[in-house]
Design a protein around this motif. Structure first.
Motif, PDB file in Angstrom:
ATOM      1  N   UNK A  19       0.765 -11.029  -3.780  1.00  0.00           N
ATOM      2  CA  UNK A  19       1.141 -10.087  -2.694  1.00  0.00           C
ATOM      3  C   UNK A  19       0.829  -8.442  -3.165  1.00  0.00           C
ATOM      4  N   UNK A  20       1.434  -8.399  -4.764  1.00  0.00           N
ATOM      5  CA  UNK A  20       1.281  -7.186  -5.188  1.00  0.00           C
ATOM      6  C   UNK A  20      -0.317  -6.928  -5.746  1.00  0.00           C
ATOM      7  N   UNK A  21      -1.123  -7.972  -5.982  1.00  0.00           N
ATOM      8  CA  UNK A  21      -2.650  -7.705  -5.860  1.00  0.00           C
ATOM      9  C   UNK A  21      -3.244  -7.315  -4.820  1.00  0.00           C
ATOM     10  N   UNK A  22      -2.743  -8.021  -3.630  1.00  0.00           N
ATOM     11  CA  UNK A  22      -3.406  -7.726  -2.374  1.00  0.00           C
ATOM     12  C   UNK A  22      -3.158  -6.259  -1.931  1.00  0.00           C
ATOM     13  N   UNK A  23      -1.952  -5.692  -2.116  1.00  0.00           N
ATOM     14  CA  UNK A  23      -1.386  -4.490  -1.848  1.00  0.00           C
ATOM     15  C   UNK A  23      -2.245  -3.416  -2.523  1.00  0.00           C
ATOM     16  N   UNK A  24      -2.469  -3.736  -3.977  1.00  0.00           N
ATOM     17  CA  UNK A  24      -3.120  -2.673  -4.693  1.00  0.00           C
ATOM     18  C   UNK A  24      -4.500  -2.635  -4.421  1.00  0.00           C
ATOM     19  N   UNK A  39      24.903  -0.476 -12.365  1.00  0.00           N
ATOM     20  CA  UNK A  39      23.825   0.273 -11.872  1.00  0.00           C
ATOM     21  C   UNK A  39      22.578   0.169 -12.717  1.00  0.00           C
ATOM     22  N   UNK A  40      22.948   0.779 -13.989  1.00  0.00           N
ATOM     23  CA  UNK A  40      21.836   0.978 -14.818  1.00  0.00           C
ATOM     24  C   UNK A  40      21.108  -0.544 -15.115  1.00  0.00           C
ATOM     25  N   UNK A  41      21.881  -1.440 -14.957  1.00  0.00           N
ATOM     26  CA  UNK A  41      21.030  -2.930 -15.128  1.00  0.00           C
ATOM     27  C   UNK A  41      20.445  -2.892 -13.897  1.00  0.00           C
ATOM     28  N   UNK A  42      20.833  -2.889 -12.794  1.00  0.00           N
ATOM     29  CA  UNK A  42      19.796  -2.868 -11.695  1.00  0.00           C
ATOM     30  C   UNK A  42      18.688  -1.923 -11.541  1.00  0.00           C
ATOM     31  N   UNK A  43      19.007  -0.665 -12.135  1.00  0.00           N
ATOM     32  CA  UNK A  43      17.771   0.310 -12.122  1.00  0.00           C
ATOM     33  C   UNK A  43      16.885  -0.335 -13.288  1.00  0.00           C
ATOM     34  N   UNK A  44      17.174  -0.950 -14.393  1.00  0.00           N
ATOM     35  CA  UNK A  44      16.389  -1.228 -15.601  1.00  0.00           C
ATOM     36  C   UNK A  44      15.683  -2.469 -14.878  1.00  0.00           C
ATOM     37  N   UNK A  45      16.400  -3.273 -14.256  1.00  0.00           N
ATOM     38  CA  UNK A  45      15.601  -4.815 -13.853  1.00  0.00           C
ATOM     39  C   UNK A  45      14.435  -4.337 -12.934  1.00  0.00           C
ATOM     40  N   UNK A  46      14.957  -3.394 -12.059  1.00  0.00           N
ATOM     41  CA  UNK A  46      13.880  -2.847 -10.900  1.00  0.00           C
ATOM     42  C   UNK A  46      12.617  -2.434 -11.539  1.00  0.00           C
ATOM     43  N   UNK A  47      12.907  -1.483 -12.203  1.00  0.00           N
ATOM     44  CA  UNK A  47      11.814  -0.746 -13.176  1.00  0.00           C
ATOM     45  C   UNK A  47      10.817  -1.923 -13.720  1.00  0.00           C
ATOM     46  N   UNK A  48      11.680  -2.543 -14.727  1.00  0.00           N
ATOM     47  CA  UNK A  48      10.715  -3.969 -15.091  1.00  0.00           C
ATOM     48  C   UNK A  48      10.099  -4.602 -14.167  1.00  0.00           C
ATOM     49  N   UNK A  49      10.569  -4.967 -13.076  1.00  0.00           N
ATOM     50  CA  UNK A  49       9.925  -5.688 -12.007  1.00  0.00           C
ATOM     51  C   UNK A  49       8.862  -5.073 -11.469  1.00  0.00           C
ATOM     52  N   UNK A  50       8.991  -3.884 -11.220  1.00  0.00           N
ATOM     53  CA  UNK A  50       7.894  -3.064 -10.619  1.00  0.00           C
ATOM     54  C   UNK A  50       7.068  -2.613 -11.687  1.00  0.00           C
ATOM     55  N   UNK A  51       7.063  -2.537 -12.863  1.00  0.00           N
ATOM     56  CA  UNK A  51       6.154  -1.758 -13.675  1.00  0.00           C
ATOM     57  C   UNK A  51       4.650  -2.322 -13.494  1.00  0.00           C
ATOM     58  N   UNK A  52       4.353  -3.326 -13.316  1.00  0.00           N
ATOM     59  CA  UNK A  52       2.999  -4.212 -13.053  1.00  0.00           C
ATOM     60  C   UNK A  52       2.347  -3.561 -11.847  1.00  0.00           C
ATOM     61  N   UNK A  53       3.091  -3.564 -10.868  1.00  0.00           N
ATOM     62  CA  UNK A  53       2.737  -2.924  -9.538  1.00  0.00           C
ATOM     63  C   UNK A  53       2.397  -1.596  -9.466  1.00  0.00           C
ATOM     64  N   UNK A  54       3.261  -0.787 -10.241  1.00  0.00           N
ATOM     65  CA  UNK A  54       3.370   0.723 -10.160  1.00  0.00           C
ATOM     66  C   UNK A  54       2.057   1.006 -11.200  1.00  0.00           C
ATOM     67  N   UNK A  55       1.808   0.272 -12.366  1.00  0.00           N
ATOM     68  CA  UNK A  55       0.884   0.651 -12.891  1.00  0.00           C
ATOM     69  C   UNK A  55      -0.543   0.376 -12.173  1.00  0.00           C
ATOM     70  N   UNK A  56      -0.504  -0.746 -11.573  1.00  0.00           N
ATOM     71  CA  UNK A  56      -1.702  -0.947 -10.617  1.00  0.00           C
ATOM     72  C   UNK A  56      -1.948   0.178  -9.604  1.00  0.00           C
ATOM     73  N   UNK A  57      -0.833   0.634  -8.976  1.00  0.00           N
ATOM     74  CA  UNK A  57      -0.916   1.752  -8.041  1.00  0.00           C
ATOM     75  C   UNK A  57      -1.587   3.061  -8.953  1.00  0.00           C
ATOM     76  N   UNK A  58      -1.041   3.136 -10.056  1.00  0.00           N
ATOM     77  CA  UNK A  58      -1.362   4.366 -10.887  1.00  0.00           C
ATOM     78  C   UNK A  58      -2.857   4.272 -11.073  1.00  0.00           C
ATOM     79  N   UNK A  99       1.745 -11.268 -17.388  1.00  0.00           N
ATOM     80  CA  UNK A  99       3.159 -11.162 -16.646  1.00  0.00           C
ATOM     81  C   UNK A  99       2.632 -11.544 -15.068  1.00  0.00           C
ATOM     82  N   UNK A 100       2.048 -12.724 -14.908  1.00  0.00           N
ATOM     83  CA  UNK A 100       1.579 -13.225 -13.486  1.00  0.00           C
ATOM     84  C   UNK A 100       2.966 -13.327 -12.649  1.00  0.00           C
ATOM     85  N   UNK A 101       3.956 -13.579 -13.335  1.00  0.00           N
ATOM     86  CA  UNK A 101       5.219 -13.463 -12.183  1.00  0.00           C
ATOM     87  C   UNK A 101       5.487 -12.165 -11.612  1.00  0.00           C
ATOM     88  N   UNK A 102       5.057 -11.137 -12.315  1.00  0.00           N
ATOM     89  CA  UNK A 102       5.285  -9.725 -11.811  1.00  0.00           C
ATOM     90  C   UNK A 102       4.095  -9.368 -10.895  1.00  0.00           C
TER      91      UNK A 102
END
Length: 172
Positions: free
Chosen positions: A60-65, A1-20, A53-56
């Protein structure tokens, strides 16, 4: 569970900082004038993540932001998204070169990215509303954006390093 949460946070970090960054861009700044100028923090964030980190920071993330920034800022929907997607595409063609360069070269290229993004947004907005807007606010906004990039880049570098360390630790 913690690994999944960690992986999700790492994957979403660029998108979330874009929204921030969108939220920061939309904050009202204390200004006695009727219109205040503010840097485009969103461009700083998207430039950084597209470079490192263009992979993250996917199209789509750029478009949404960009879409969120347009919708919340009262701009024609897709105006910023289109500008940012074009800049992302151009940046990816020079990514390998830029990654091997010192910060000053990366910052100099950022100047070009900001000029292209601001100019394209200005042109598209002028076309959309059928009149030429004064370029002076756009130039000042671009200058402020260039000025804050070292600070934003440093903060994102710290986050990127932390995320990378967490990523490595999760695999161990």
């Amino acid at each position: 569970m913690l690994r999944l949460l960690d992986r999700t946070a790492r994957t979403l970090a660029p998108f979330l900082t874009g929204l921030g960054a969108v939220l920061i861009d939309l904050l009202p700044l204390p200004d006695p004038g009727p219109q205040s100028l503010a840097p485009l923090t969103t461009v700083c964030v998207l430039y950084f993540w597209t470079l490192y980190r263009p992979d993250l920071m996917t199209p789509l993330a750029v478009f949404v932001v960009g879409l969120v920034l347009d919708a919340a800022g009262g701009m024609p929907l897709g105006l910023t998204s289109l500008s940012l997607l074009l800049v992302r595409s151009l940046l990816l063609t020079r990514q390998r070169f830029l990654l091997a360069q010192p910060f000053l070269v990366i910052w100099a290229c950022f100047v070009l990215v900001v000029a292209a993004t601001a100019g394209l947004r200005w042109l598209l907005a002028s076309l959309w509303w059928g009149r030429l807007f004064s370029p002076q606010p756009v130039v000042l906004e671009a200058a402020l954006t260039v000025a804050i990039y070292p600070v934003v880049g440093w903060l994102l570098t710290q986050l990127h390093q932390h995320v990378s360390v967490a990523s490595h630790a999760a695999r161990s």
